[in-house]
Scaffold this motif. Structure first.
Motif, PDB file in Angstrom:
ATOM      1  N   VAL A  73      22.591 -26.567  50.060  1.00 33.72           N
ATOM      2  CA  VAL A  73      22.140 -27.931  49.794  1.00 33.72           C
ATOM      3  C   VAL A  73      23.334 -28.845  49.585  1.00 33.72           C
ATOM      4  O   VAL A  73      24.446 -28.392  49.311  1.00 33.72           O
ATOM      5  N   GLU A  74      23.096 -30.109  49.695  1.00 38.32           N
ATOM      6  CA  GLU A  74      24.150 -31.093  49.506  1.00 38.32           C
ATOM      7  C   GLU A  74      24.605 -31.110  48.048  1.00 38.32           C
ATOM      8  O   GLU A  74      23.791 -31.112  47.127  1.00 38.32           O
ATOM      9  N   ARG A  75      25.915 -31.114  47.849  1.00 36.59           N
ATOM     10  CA  ARG A  75      26.445 -31.148  46.492  1.00 36.59           C
ATOM     11  C   ARG A  75      26.298 -32.552  45.908  1.00 36.59           C
ATOM     12  O   ARG A  75      26.887 -33.504  46.411  1.00 36.59           O
ATOM     13  N   PRO A  76      25.527 -32.676  44.820  1.00 33.56           N
ATOM     14  CA  PRO A  76      25.435 -33.986  44.182  1.00 33.56           C
ATOM     15  C   PRO A  76      26.786 -34.424  43.623  1.00 33.56           C
ATOM     16  O   PRO A  76      27.644 -33.601  43.295  1.00 33.56           O
ATOM     17  N   GLU A  77      26.973 -35.700  43.484  1.00 32.52           N
ATOM     18  CA  GLU A  77      28.260 -36.243  43.067  1.00 32.52           C
ATOM     19  C   GLU A  77      28.697 -35.701  41.708  1.00 32.52           C
ATOM     20  O   GLU A  77      29.876 -35.492  41.452  1.00 32.52           O
ATOM     21  N   GLU A  78      27.722 -35.440  40.811  1.00 32.20           N
ATOM     22  CA  GLU A  78      28.080 -35.006  39.461  1.00 32.20           C
ATOM     23  C   GLU A  78      28.285 -33.505  39.338  1.00 32.20           C
ATOM     24  O   GLU A  78      28.744 -33.012  38.303  1.00 32.20           O
ATOM     25  N   ALA A  79      27.961 -32.756  40.377  1.00 32.12           N
ATOM     26  CA  ALA A  79      28.036 -31.293  40.279  1.00 32.12           C
ATOM     27  C   ALA A  79      29.487 -30.821  40.313  1.00 32.12           C
ATOM     28  O   ALA A  79      30.277 -31.215  41.173  1.00 32.12           O
ATOM     29  N   LYS A  80      29.834 -29.965  39.342  1.00 28.44           N
ATOM     30  CA  LYS A  80      31.161 -29.367  39.276  1.00 28.44           C
ATOM     31  C   LYS A  80      31.015 -27.899  38.910  1.00 28.44           C
ATOM     32  O   LYS A  80      30.023 -27.498  38.297  1.00 28.44           O
ATOM     33  N   PRO A  81      31.997 -27.089  39.264  1.00 25.29           N
ATOM     34  CA  PRO A  81      31.965 -25.696  38.810  1.00 25.29           C
ATOM     35  C   PRO A  81      32.002 -25.618  37.286  1.00 25.29           C
ATOM     36  O   PRO A  81      32.546 -26.495  36.608  1.00 25.29           O
ATOM     37  N   ILE A  82      31.423 -24.550  36.743  1.00 26.96           N
ATOM     38  CA  ILE A  82      31.403 -24.303  35.298  1.00 26.96           C
ATOM     39  C   ILE A  82      32.502 -23.293  34.970  1.00 26.96           C
ATOM     40  O   ILE A  82      32.627 -22.255  35.631  1.00 26.96           O
ATOM     41  N   LEU A  83      33.298 -23.595  33.942  1.00 28.19           N
ATOM     42  CA  LEU A  83      34.489 -22.816  33.604  1.00 28.19           C
ATOM     43  C   LEU A  83      34.524 -22.504  32.113  1.00 28.19           C
ATOM     44  O   LEU A  83      33.795 -23.103  31.325  1.00 28.19           O
ATOM     45  N   LEU A 104      39.426 -10.101  37.399  1.00 28.81           N
ATOM     46  CA  LEU A 104      39.586  -8.659  37.217  1.00 28.81           C
ATOM     47  C   LEU A 104      40.604  -8.427  36.104  1.00 28.81           C
ATOM     48  O   LEU A 104      41.713  -8.974  36.138  1.00 28.81           O
ATOM     49  N   LYS A 105      40.249  -7.598  35.136  1.00 28.87           N
ATOM     50  CA  LYS A 105      41.108  -7.383  33.976  1.00 28.87           C
ATOM     51  C   LYS A 105      42.086  -6.223  34.249  1.00 28.87           C
ATOM     52  O   LYS A 105      41.681  -5.153  34.727  1.00 28.87           O
ATOM     53  N   PHE A 106      43.345  -6.452  33.884  1.00 22.38           N
ATOM     54  CA  PHE A 106      44.397  -5.443  34.024  1.00 22.38           C
ATOM     55  C   PHE A 106      45.078  -5.224  32.681  1.00 22.38           C
ATOM     56  O   PHE A 106      45.150  -6.135  31.848  1.00 22.38           O
ATOM     57  N   ARG A 107      45.578  -4.019  32.502  1.00 18.19           N
ATOM     58  CA  ARG A 107      46.352  -3.696  31.313  1.00 18.19           C
ATOM     59  C   ARG A 107      47.574  -2.897  31.748  1.00 18.19           C
ATOM     60  O   ARG A 107      47.441  -1.846  32.396  1.00 18.19           O
ATOM     61  N   ASP A 108      48.755  -3.401  31.445  1.00 17.82           N
ATOM     62  CA  ASP A 108      50.014  -2.747  31.855  1.00 17.82           C
ATOM     63  C   ASP A 108      50.048  -2.505  33.359  1.00 17.82           C
ATOM     64  O   ASP A 108      50.505  -1.455  33.831  1.00 17.82           O
ATOM     65  N   GLY A 109      49.543  -3.467  34.106  1.00 17.80           N
ATOM     66  CA  GLY A 109      49.583  -3.391  35.562  1.00 17.80           C
ATOM     67  C   GLY A 109      48.501  -2.554  36.194  1.00 17.80           C
ATOM     68  O   GLY A 109      48.436  -2.441  37.418  1.00 17.80           O
ATOM     69  N   LYS A 110      47.615  -1.974  35.370  1.00 11.81           N
ATOM     70  CA  LYS A 110      46.558  -1.107  35.892  1.00 11.81           C
ATOM     71  C   LYS A 110      45.184  -1.732  35.643  1.00 11.81           C
ATOM     72  O   LYS A 110      44.942  -2.295  34.563  1.00 11.81           O
ATOM     73  N   PRO A 111      44.274  -1.626  36.599  1.00 10.36           N
ATOM     74  CA  PRO A 111      42.946  -2.212  36.420  1.00 10.36           C
ATOM     75  C   PRO A 111      42.144  -1.453  35.370  1.00 10.36           C
ATOM     76  O   PRO A 111      42.162  -0.225  35.326  1.00 10.36           O
ATOM     77  N   THR A 112      41.435  -2.199  34.522  1.00 12.23           N
ATOM     78  CA  THR A 112      40.555  -1.556  33.553  1.00 12.23           C
ATOM     79  C   THR A 112      39.202  -1.225  34.170  1.00 12.23           C
ATOM     80  O   THR A 112      38.422  -0.467  33.580  1.00 12.23           O
ATOM     81  N   GLY A 113      38.905  -1.792  35.340  1.00 15.33           N
ATOM     82  CA  GLY A 113      37.600  -1.646  35.979  1.00 15.33           C
ATOM     83  C   GLY A 113      36.635  -2.742  35.581  1.00 15.33           C
ATOM     84  O   GLY A 113      35.583  -2.909  36.192  1.00 15.33           O
ATOM     85  N   GLU A 114      36.997  -3.504  34.558  1.00 13.30           N
ATOM     86  CA  GLU A 114      36.115  -4.562  34.049  1.00 13.30           C
ATOM     87  C   GLU A 114      36.401  -5.874  34.780  1.00 13.30           C
ATOM     88  O   GLU A 114      37.543  -6.174  35.129  1.00 13.30           O
ATOM     89  N   TYR A 115      35.344  -6.651  35.015  1.00 18.63           N
ATOM     90  CA  TYR A 115      35.556  -7.998  35.548  1.00 18.63           C
ATOM     91  C   TYR A 115      34.675  -8.990  34.807  1.00 18.63           C
ATOM     92  O   TYR A 115      33.655  -8.630  34.234  1.00 18.63           O
ATOM     93  N   GLU A 116      35.116 -10.254  34.842  1.00 16.67           N
ATOM     94  CA  GLU A 116      34.528 -11.296  34.003  1.00 16.67           C
ATOM     95  C   GLU A 116      34.235 -12.533  34.836  1.00 16.67           C
ATOM     96  O   GLU A 116      35.074 -12.963  35.647  1.00 16.67           O
ATOM     97  N   ASP A 117      33.068 -13.122  34.656  1.00 18.08           N
ATOM     98  CA  ASP A 117      32.758 -14.380  35.323  1.00 18.08           C
ATOM     99  C   ASP A 117      33.737 -15.449  34.850  1.00 18.08           C
ATOM    100  O   ASP A 117      33.947 -15.638  33.646  1.00 18.08           O
ATOM    101  N   PHE A 118      34.324 -16.172  35.795  1.00 18.16           N
ATOM    102  CA  PHE A 118      35.279 -17.225  35.462  1.00 18.16           C
ATOM    103  C   PHE A 118      34.794 -18.601  35.926  1.00 18.16           C
ATOM    104  O   PHE A 118      34.827 -19.568  35.164  1.00 18.16           O
ATOM    105  N   MET A 119      34.340 -18.696  37.143  1.00 19.23           N
ATOM    106  CA  MET A 119      33.956 -19.987  37.732  1.00 19.23           C
ATOM    107  C   MET A 119      32.576 -19.833  38.356  1.00 19.23           C
ATOM    108  O   MET A 119      32.399 -19.115  39.338  1.00 19.23           O
ATOM    109  N   THR A 120      31.579 -20.460  37.754  1.00 18.47           N
ATOM    110  CA  THR A 120      30.204 -20.321  38.212  1.00 18.47           C
ATOM    111  C   THR A 120      29.609 -21.717  38.454  1.00 18.47           C
ATOM    112  O   THR A 120      30.321 -22.706  38.486  1.00 18.47           O
ATOM    113  N   GLY A 121      28.269 -21.767  38.594  1.00 17.95           N
ATOM    114  CA  GLY A 121      27.604 -23.049  38.733  1.00 17.95           C
ATOM    115  C   GLY A 121      27.346 -23.478  40.163  1.00 17.95           C
ATOM    116  O   GLY A 121      26.916 -24.615  40.401  1.00 17.95           O
ATOM    117  N   PHE A 122      27.566 -22.595  41.129  1.00 17.93           N
ATOM    118  CA  PHE A 122      27.372 -22.941  42.536  1.00 17.93           C
ATOM    119  C   PHE A 122      25.934 -22.728  43.013  1.00 17.93           C
ATOM    120  O   PHE A 122      25.558 -23.205  44.078  1.00 17.93           O
TER     121      PHE A 122
END
Length: 450
Positions: A69-79, A390-408
């Motif tokens: 659908v057409e993006r309304p002028e006020e629509a922005k990603p959620i962060l 994607l979450k990393f610890r000491d250069g290694k992936p923890t396997g966990e991921y987190e929503d960062f930019m939504t609202g689309f």
């Protein structure tokens, strides 16, 4: 496009109101991680493990493509709190991969219009001070890389759907100064066409991803190759496919001049995005897995690419799970498919990945990776359509991921945005492209807003 402004506004209000309730929730695991767009918002975390895999056909396979659908002028990603997004550009036909030149210019593949665009932003701003068409008359360009790696590249490499070409380049060039030189040709172009490229840190190796022709080898690939399976296995890399899939579902490598072609890894149905992890120098891929096995099967993934590794396609997935549509065909490959590093919800459609090496986000972001999820079409209720961390610890992936930019996503039926490209700007901002509404965004952080 359909006009759907009311629903977009409603979706934004609901997401904003419920953000605070969701941000501190525990990590979602197992079936609790198999949610849909209605549960998505910044701060929601998921951990999906191989043992969480459902059996095939637990749910019916559906075709459920989004209505854009057409993006309304006020629509922005959620962060998350403290972050904000400003639009750099809109109205682009098909903005895909975005890469940052050493001088800070943004190179964007506008695939549908067969061109590479350049945006030079005013300092500390999302406003383009200059914009230009760097090159045109390409063939569905996607991946972009600067060579040699470092501060003074001499070439811009572009991956077309059927080739890799390069243009002579000096820092600050807004337009190509000459015709493209073909470096790699005879790349199969049909079906999965998103060819990404990356250079090893030492500049000696050019990596190229080539997705499969079909979903699970059902087109142009018989049960055995011509000449017999035994002969094929002896002469080809582990897990190599044949017929129309010969040389596909692979990550390939070349010398920078396009010579010395070799196979790095096989069995990746569609590695649509590649990057180098700064901390380790490892090549990473994000992979769209196969369709039509149900809403939650199999998981999409991100993974460090192992030299000589086999990742299962088309016979197995996520380790030793045999695809029922190719049951019994390759018992010799049982137990040989690598389990990827980070598993994501099935049908999320990851298209690009970048590691955050900037300094303007909070310190705990450094070394993590951002992945753009284009969104599902083969799922009863939508998933994807967001950028995740994607979450990393000491250069290694923890396997966990987190929503960062939504609202689309607007509703069960409609979306206004489909994220594709992610890149880290020279000033540490995150650059995101999406090809639903054809926009480019600059994401920044200000602690005073958190």
């Amino acid at each position: 496009m359909i006009r759907f402004a009311g629903l977009v506004g409603a979706a934004l209000l609901v997401a904003t109101a419920s953000f605070a309730q969701q941000a501190d929730q525990p990590v979602l695991k197992g079936e609790a991680a198999f949610g849909d767009w209605r549960a998505d918002r910044p701060g929601v975390r998921r951990l999906i493990r191989p043992e969480d895999m459902q059996a095939p056909y637990v749910t019916e396979s559906v075709s459920n493509g989004p209505g854009v659908v057409e993006r309304p002028e006020e629509a922005k990603p959620i962060l998350p709190p403290g972050f904000s997004a400003e639009m750099i550009a809109s109205g682009i036909a098909n903005p895909r991969v975005v890469r940052v030149a050493p001088n800070g210019d943004l190179f964007v593949a506008n695939s549908k219009d067969s061109q590479i665009r350049v945006y030079r932003l005013a300092e500390g701003s999302a406003v383009p001070a200059l914009r230009s068409i760097f090159a045109s008359r390409l063939r569905r360009p996607y991946g972009i890389a600067f060579y040699p790696p470092g501060d003074n590249p001499q070439w811009v490499y572009v991956a077309n759907s059927n080739s890799v070409v390069r243009f002579a380049y000096r820092n600050g060039d807004l337009k190509a100064q000459g015709k493209p030189e073909t470096i790699v040709d005879k790349i199969p172009r049909k079906s999965h066409w998103t060819r990404d490229i990356a250079f090893s840190p030492d500049g000696k190796t050019l990596y190229l991803s080539v997705g499969s022709y079909s979903n699970v080898g059902e087109e142009g690939m018989g049960k055995e190759p011509e000449g017999g399976l035994d002969a094929w296995v002896k002469s080809k890399p582990l897990g190599a496919a044949w017929g129309l899939e010969d040389g596909r579902a692979d990550v390939l490598a070349f010398d920078p001049d396009g010579k010395n072609r070799r196979v790095v890894a096989t069995g990746m149905r569609n590695c649509a995005g590649m990057t180098i992890q700064p901390a380790t120098g490892a090549l990473w891929c994000v992979v769209n897995e196969r369709d039509s096995l149900g809403d939650n099967v199999p998981f999409d993934f991100a993974t460090a690419v192992r030299e000589g590794g086999f990742y299962g396609w088309p016979w197995y997935y996520i380790g030793n799970n045999e695809d029922p549509r190719r049951k019994g065909e390759r018992p010799d490959l049982a137990g040989k498919a690598i389990v990827p590093d980070v598993l994501m919800q099935a049908h999320s459609a990851p298209l690009n990945i970048v590691f955050y090496d900037g300094k303007s986000f909070p310190p705990d972001y450094r070394g993590d990776a951002f992945v753009a999820l284009h969104g599902s079409w083969n799922r009863g209720v939508r998933t994807g359509y967001k950028v995740v961390r994607l979450k990393f610890r000491d250069g290694k992936p923890t396997g966990e991921y987190e929503d960062f930019m939504t609202g689309f996503v607007v509703s069960d039926e409609a979306v206004w945005g489909r994220p594709v490209g992610v890149a880290v700007a020279k000033d540490g901002a995150l650059i995101v492209t999406e090809d639903g509404s054809g926009t480019i965004w600059r994401v920044t952080y200000d602690a005073s807003r958190s």
